[in-house]
Write a protein that holds these residues in place. Structure first.
Motif, PDB file in Angstrom:
ATOM      1  N   PHE A 255       0.844  -1.184   0.000  1.00 36.81           N
ATOM      2  CA  PHE A 255       0.000   0.000   0.000  1.00 36.81           C
ATOM      3  C   PHE A 255       0.889   1.248   0.000  1.00 36.81           C
ATOM      4  CE2 PHE A 255      -2.096  -3.464   2.185  1.00 36.81           C
ATOM      5  CZ  PHE A 255      -3.348  -3.497   1.593  1.00 36.81           C
ATOM      6  N   ALA A 256       0.338   2.351  -0.535  1.00 39.75           N
ATOM      7  CA  ALA A 256       1.088   3.612  -0.564  1.00 39.75           C
ATOM      8  C   ALA A 256       0.128   4.770  -0.402  1.00 39.75           C
ATOM      9  CB  ALA A 256       1.876   3.742  -1.866  1.00 39.75           C
ATOM     10  N   THR A 257       0.615   5.833   0.201  1.00 38.03           N
ATOM     11  CA  THR A 257      -0.201   7.041   0.354  1.00 38.03           C
ATOM     12  C   THR A 257       0.698   8.244   0.595  1.00 38.03           C
ATOM     13  OG1 THR A 257      -2.008   8.065   1.598  1.00 38.03           O
ATOM     14  CG2 THR A 257      -0.448   6.722   2.845  1.00 38.03           C
ATOM     15  N   ASN A 258       0.194   9.424   0.193  1.00 37.58           N
ATOM     16  CA  ASN A 258       0.882  10.675   0.504  1.00 37.58           C
ATOM     17  C   ASN A 258       0.139  11.455   1.573  1.00 37.58           C
ATOM     18  OD1 ASN A 258      -1.346  11.476  -0.896  1.00 37.58           O
ATOM     19  ND2 ASN A 258      -0.287  12.830  -2.321  1.00 37.58           N
ATOM     20  N   ARG A 259      -0.897  10.819   2.133  1.00 38.95           N
ATOM     21  CA  ARG A 259      -1.715  11.459   3.144  1.00 38.95           C
ATOM     22  C   ARG A 259      -1.327  10.967   4.533  1.00 38.95           C
ATOM     23  NH1 ARG A 259      -7.948  11.570   1.383  1.00 38.95           N
ATOM     24  NH2 ARG A 259      -7.916  13.038   3.126  1.00 38.95           N
ATOM     25  N   ASN A 260      -1.687  11.728   5.555  1.00 40.67           N
ATOM     26  CA  ASN A 260      -1.447  11.368   6.947  1.00 40.67           C
ATOM     27  C   ASN A 260      -2.608  10.503   7.422  1.00 40.67           C
ATOM     28  OD1 ASN A 260      -1.117  11.242   9.755  1.00 40.67           O
ATOM     29  ND2 ASN A 260      -0.120  13.245   9.807  1.00 40.67           N
ATOM     30  N   LEU A 261      -2.417   9.205   7.410  1.00 41.77           N
ATOM     31  CA  LEU A 261      -3.500   8.286   7.758  1.00 41.77           C
ATOM     32  C   LEU A 261      -3.889   8.392   9.229  1.00 41.77           C
ATOM     33  CD1 LEU A 261      -2.545   5.080   5.713  1.00 41.77           C
ATOM     34  CD2 LEU A 261      -4.072   6.953   5.100  1.00 41.77           C
ATOM     35  N   ASP A 262      -2.937   8.735  10.086  1.00 44.42           N
ATOM     36  CA  ASP A 262      -3.267   8.897  11.507  1.00 44.42           C
ATOM     37  C   ASP A 262      -4.254  10.047  11.705  1.00 44.42           C
ATOM     38  OD1 ASP A 262      -1.605   6.866  12.860  1.00 44.42           O
ATOM     39  OD2 ASP A 262       0.055   7.977  11.982  1.00 44.42           O
ATOM     40  N   GLU A 263      -4.052  11.131  10.965  1.00 46.40           N
ATOM     41  CA  GLU A 263      -4.996  12.248  11.038  1.00 46.40           C
ATOM     42  C   GLU A 263      -6.345  11.847  10.462  1.00 46.40           C
ATOM     43  OE1 GLU A 263      -4.912  15.261  12.404  1.00 46.40           O
ATOM     44  OE2 GLU A 263      -2.955  14.739  13.293  1.00 46.40           O
ATOM     45  N   MET A 264      -6.325  11.056   9.403  1.00 42.81           N
ATOM     46  CA  MET A 264      -7.571  10.590   8.805  1.00 42.81           C
ATOM     47  C   MET A 264      -8.347   9.689   9.765  1.00 42.81           C
ATOM     48  SD  MET A 264      -6.466   9.817   4.847  1.00 42.81           S
ATOM     49  CE  MET A 264      -8.157   9.392   4.413  1.00 42.81           C
ATOM     50  N   VAL A 265      -7.619   8.893  10.565  1.00 48.48           N
ATOM     51  CA  VAL A 265      -8.272   8.055  11.571  1.00 48.48           C
ATOM     52  C   VAL A 265      -8.976   8.933  12.606  1.00 48.48           C
ATOM     53  CG1 VAL A 265      -7.847   6.458  13.480  1.00 48.48           C
ATOM     54  CG2 VAL A 265      -6.762   6.071  11.277  1.00 48.48           C
ATOM     55  N   LYS A 266      -8.310  10.012  13.037  1.00 51.10           N
ATOM     56  CA  LYS A 266      -8.912  10.932  14.001  1.00 51.10           C
ATOM     57  C   LYS A 266     -10.152  11.605  13.417  1.00 51.10           C
ATOM     58  CE  LYS A 266      -4.552  12.004  16.340  1.00 51.10           C
ATOM     59  NZ  LYS A 266      -3.566  13.080  16.676  1.00 51.10           N
ATOM     60  N   GLN A 267     -10.133  11.847  12.089  1.00 49.94           N
ATOM     61  CA  GLN A 267     -11.260  12.495  11.429  1.00 49.94           C
ATOM     62  C   GLN A 267     -12.337  11.499  11.003  1.00 49.94           C
ATOM     63  OE1 GLN A 267      -9.430  14.578   8.166  1.00 49.94           O
ATOM     64  NE2 GLN A 267      -8.129  15.835   9.535  1.00 49.94           N
ATOM     65  N   LYS A 268     -12.146  10.213  11.354  1.00 52.18           N
ATOM     66  CA  LYS A 268     -13.104   9.147  11.054  1.00 52.18           C
ATOM     67  C   LYS A 268     -13.278   8.911   9.553  1.00 52.18           C
ATOM     68  CE  LYS A 268     -14.054   8.854  15.458  1.00 52.18           C
ATOM     69  NZ  LYS A 268     -13.547   7.725  16.275  1.00 52.18           N
ATOM     70  N   SER A 269     -12.259   9.284   8.757  1.00 49.79           N
ATOM     71  CA  SER A 269     -12.340   9.039   7.318  1.00 49.79           C
ATOM     72  C   SER A 269     -11.499   7.834   6.897  1.00 49.79           C
ATOM     73  CB  SER A 269     -11.879  10.283   6.538  1.00 49.79           C
ATOM     74  OG  SER A 269     -10.538  10.615   6.887  1.00 49.79           O
ATOM     75  N   PHE A 270     -10.854   7.218   7.856  1.00 48.68           N
ATOM     76  CA  PHE A 270     -10.102   5.991   7.581  1.00 48.68           C
ATOM     77  C   PHE A 270     -10.179   5.101   8.817  1.00 48.68           C
ATOM     78  CE2 PHE A 270      -6.565   3.184   6.624  1.00 48.68           C
ATOM     79  CZ  PHE A 270      -6.619   3.094   5.232  1.00 48.68           C
TER      80      PHE A 270
END
Length: 797
Positions: A617-632
């Motif tokens: 898997f790859a991403t340029n986004r901050n997945l930890d922040e996305m988890v906090k925002q409930k989008s991941f």
């Protein structure tokens, strides 16, 4: 307890010591492949076997028989040696190996049990071993040992034939040549065969000696030298294999220890023989005196003397018995040993005129004198061996590791690895030290694989001093680098490719996430399988499930035919999910089930299929922040981030920029068959100073645009109109002068750029050294040295 060193005991001491050292080394190894495990068992049983013989030789009382009970472990050593032939360097005939494992250890246990039952409660004194013990009342132990060693030779021969049969080439000679040079398995197998034959030969020598074909002292020398050579052979073969690679300290200790024991054995044996010769001469002198004095009587001093040919009526009965028992005496080159009723005797024999005379003393007295002669050398053996084993590593580290650590520390403070946020570090010391240490580093690098004790220091030193550009071809793409940051990433890629666990690659746009994913794929066991890439940002939510898992015909409105799905297409290979942060929440739950159970079901199918692929898997986004925002999903993040790899931005690997620019320019020139232009030094200054927010992708497109507008001459600033130098310079700071880069040498470019940068920042900080060092992420002492070198700071201050 009557313990006395004998010549046989000295001969067994060295093999006992070496087998114990090898066993302890194998026991403490962190990585234990199955071959290493059986080597450990083998030397464990050999240590017990040798210790039993040493104990048996040294005990001059009935309890010495327990030494011979311990020596029965030779049958387990032989069974372990048979397992080595199956498992080292690679396991073969695994099913047959397990059968032989159970069979051989059952036979070994029964053989030892038979010996213990037959020998229980009975023991006798044997001069051939100078100790109490029981002769092999059962032949099962030597027979079983010989059988297991023979089987190990046979298995190794089958292995050799198997290697040659599967080797490439036409004809036997070419197959053997290919197998010998392309793999270490053939040389190792042949070496093990030779060593095993040598071990069997030593056993044959022992049985020949028991039957007096060889004398006792001759066997002692043969066993000692043979044991040394065999243990050296095993150590060499094991350390030569990939699984048994050992460090240079261990090798030096082994070589030093064995060499010392061989040399010391020769010297001390010569010294011992001189002392034993003196003891023999003393007995002869006493015998000569007592013979002429006609003084008889079986007592310690003076010794009892008789002439073998002369009849003395006064003591004819005693002498006749002595002559009769002496005929069955066991002898070495100097002394003769025999029993007279309950007495155990030792004798010297020599001629006086035409008569052969015996000088006889109690065997206990003989052992006391021999012990006094041999004990000092045995003690010296032990002390020096301990000194080598424990003091040598400390001396090595003190004379090599500590200076290397200091050198590494000093260099790392100013190394290319200290780039932070686009600030180019000082490189003046690197340029100066590099010439001095380059040759040393080259020699160290060659030995790095054999020096695990200092490998971390050497690795860092290698990265600091190595300024050569490297290229790795990955499919139709090329990875160009020289920086420490990329080297660290490649180390992580190498580790990650070994295990089939989900890998998450993070990094800014344009850092080469898909390139690294392909590199992981090509470095793994799945390299021969397909590499399937999925761009999560481009898939409509309605097609996600069908695209990944596939569908059956008629499962929904537009399903006019079956579709395999990307997971099934990637079977035996790797599937790459790019921009995983764009995956819809509705699909994330199904993706979680796929990763948890490693199974999936196509749309419209009741079948459950197994996912036979590697997930990247790859991403340029901050997945930890996305988890906090409930989008991941948090649970999905934990599943995909089993092995994380973070790619450095181009501004964090500034030393790669000149090589990357040159690579893209040359590639464009080759593609369009034009002459590759030179790069203006002023332009290179700007390119190095630019922060490249779009990373390598932006750089590639920028170079293509510049090359497309280029007509002739060198590339200059006119071809790169869109670069903003302000991204790296401090606010309100004007660009550095055109005289910054007057040489095409990369080292000089970095050196001059660093000096000018220091001068400008120092001026900006109004001469505050501490503040300047903080801005440049440097040590204050290093910065002060640079300011003195630049002539900005007075060294007297």
């Amino acid at each position: 307890m009557d313990i006395g060193i004998t010549i046989f005991g000295v001969g067994r001491f060295t093999p006992t010591l070496l087998s114990l050292v090898i066993f302890v080394y194998l026991l403490q190894r962190k990585q234990k492949e199955i071959g290493t495990i059986w080597f450990t068992y083998y030397f464990f049983f050999l240590t017990i076997f040798n210790f039993g013989y040493l104990f048996g030789y040294s005990m001059n009382e009935p309890s010495g028989r327990f030494g011979w009970y311990l020596a029965c472990s030779i049958v387990f050593a032989a069974a372990s040696r048979l397992q080595i032939s199956f498992t080292f360097p690679y396991e073969v005939y695994s099913r047959f190996r397990k059968i032989m494992l159970i069979t051989s250890f059952c036979i070994g246990s029964l053989s030892i049990l038979d010996y213990l039952v037959r020998a229980a409660g009975s023991y006798n004194f044997a001069f051939s071993t100078h100790s109490f013990g029981s002769k092999y009342s059962s032949l099962f132990i030597p027979f079983s040992s010989f059988l297991f060693y023979s089987l190990s030779i046979m298995i190794s021969l089958f292995r050799v034939l198997r290697i040659i049969r599967h080797a490439k080439g036409n004809g036997l000679q070419k197959k053997i040549k290919h197998a010998w040079f392309q793999s270490s398995e053939l040389p190792i197998s042949l070496s093990l065969i030779g060593i095993t034959i040598a071990e069997v030969s030593l056993t044959v020598f022992y049985f020949l000696t028991v039957n007096q074909i060889f004398k006792t002292n001759v066997l002692a020398e043969i066993l000692n030298l043979g044991g040394l050579l065999i243990f050296v052979g095993y150590s060499f073969v094991y350390s030569s294999s990939a699984s048994g690679r050992i460090g240079i300290i261990t090798r030096l200790i082994g070589i030093t220890l064995v060499s010392f024991l061989v040399v010391l054995h020769s010297v001390t044996r010569f010294y011992q023989e001189q002392l034993i010769q003196g003891f023999e001469n003393h007995l002869i002198d006493q015998t000569r005196t007592n013979f002429f004095m006609k003084d008889g009587g079986l007592k310690r001093n003076p010794i009892y003397t008789i002439a073998l040919e002369q009849k003395d009526e006064k003591s004819e009965t005693v002498n006749a018995i002595i002559r009769q028992e002496f005929a069955n005496a066991i002898s070495d080159d100097r002394f003769h040993y025999f029993n007279l009723g309950t007495y155990r005797l030792a004798a010297v024999k020599f001629s006086i005129g035409d008569q052969t005379v015996l000088g006889i003393i109690p065997y206990d007295e003989y052992r006391i004198q021999i012990h006094k002669i041999l004990y000092p050398s045995l003690l010296f053996f032990s002390l020096v061996a301990l000194l080598i084993l424990f003091a040598f590593p400390l001396l090595f580290r003190a004379n090599f590791s500590i200076p290397l650590n200091n050198l590494m520390k000093d260099l790392s403070e100013i190394s290319p690895g200290s780039f932070k946020k686009g600030v180019v570090p000082v490189a003046d010391e690197i340029v100066r030290l590099r010439k001095s240490f380059l040759q040393m580093a080259e020699l160290i690098k060659k030995a790095k694989g054999n020096m695990p004790e200092v490998s971390s220091q050497i690795e860092i030193l290698d990265k600091i001093l190595n300024l050569e550009s490297q290229k790795i071809q990955v499919g139709n793409q090329t990875l160009v680098y020289r920086s420490q940051a990329v080297r660290k990433t490649l180390d992580e890629v190498s580790q990650a490719s070994r295990y089939r666990y989900p890998i998450l690659i993070t990094g800014e746009t344009g850092t080469g996430k898909e390139l690294i994913s392909k590199l992981i794929h090509e470095s793994s066991e799945e390299a021969k399988g397909p590499f399937v890439a999925i761009n999560c940002a481009t898939l409509p939510e309605s097609l996600w499930e069908s695209e990944i898992f596939g569908h059956r015909k008629g499962s929904f409105t537009d399903a006019r035919s079956d579709r395999k799905g990307r997971i099934l297409e990637a079977s035996g290979g790797s599937v790459f999910f790019d921009e995983i942060g764009e995956m819809p929440l509705s699909i994330q739950a199904k993706m979680l089930r796929l990763l948890q159970e490693n199974t999936f079901s196509p749309i419209g199918s009741d079948l459950t299929l197994k996912a036979e692929c590697r997930f990247i898997f790859a991403t340029n986004r901050n997945l930890d922040e996305m988890v906090k925002q409930k989008s991941f999903r948090e649970d999905l993040l934990y599943r995909i981030r089993v092995i994380p790899i973070s790619l450095p931005a181009l501004r964090d690997r500034v030393e790669d920029i000149p090589d990357l620019i040159r690579f893209f320019v040359d590639r464009f020139a080759i593609q369009y068959q034009i002459k590759s232009p030179e790069i203006d030094t002023q332009l290179m200054q700007r390119l190095v100073a630019y922060s490249w927010p779009g990373n390598i992708r932006e750089m590639e497109n920028t170079v293509i645009r510049a090359m497309a507008s280029h007509k002739e001459g060198a590339l200059s600033l006119d071809h790169f109109q869109n670069l903003s130098i302000g991204r790296i310079l401090m606010e309100n700071e004007k660009p550095l002068g055109d005289d910054l880069l007057m040489s095409s040498s990369y080292e000089e470019q970095v050196q001059r750029f660093a000096k000018n940068l220091i001068a400008s920042v120092y001026k900006q900080c109004k001469g505050n050294v501490t503040k300047t060092a903080k801005v440049l992420s440097m040590k204050r002492t290093t910065l002060r040295y640079q300011l003195i070198e630049l002539g900005i700071l007075d060294p007297k201050k």
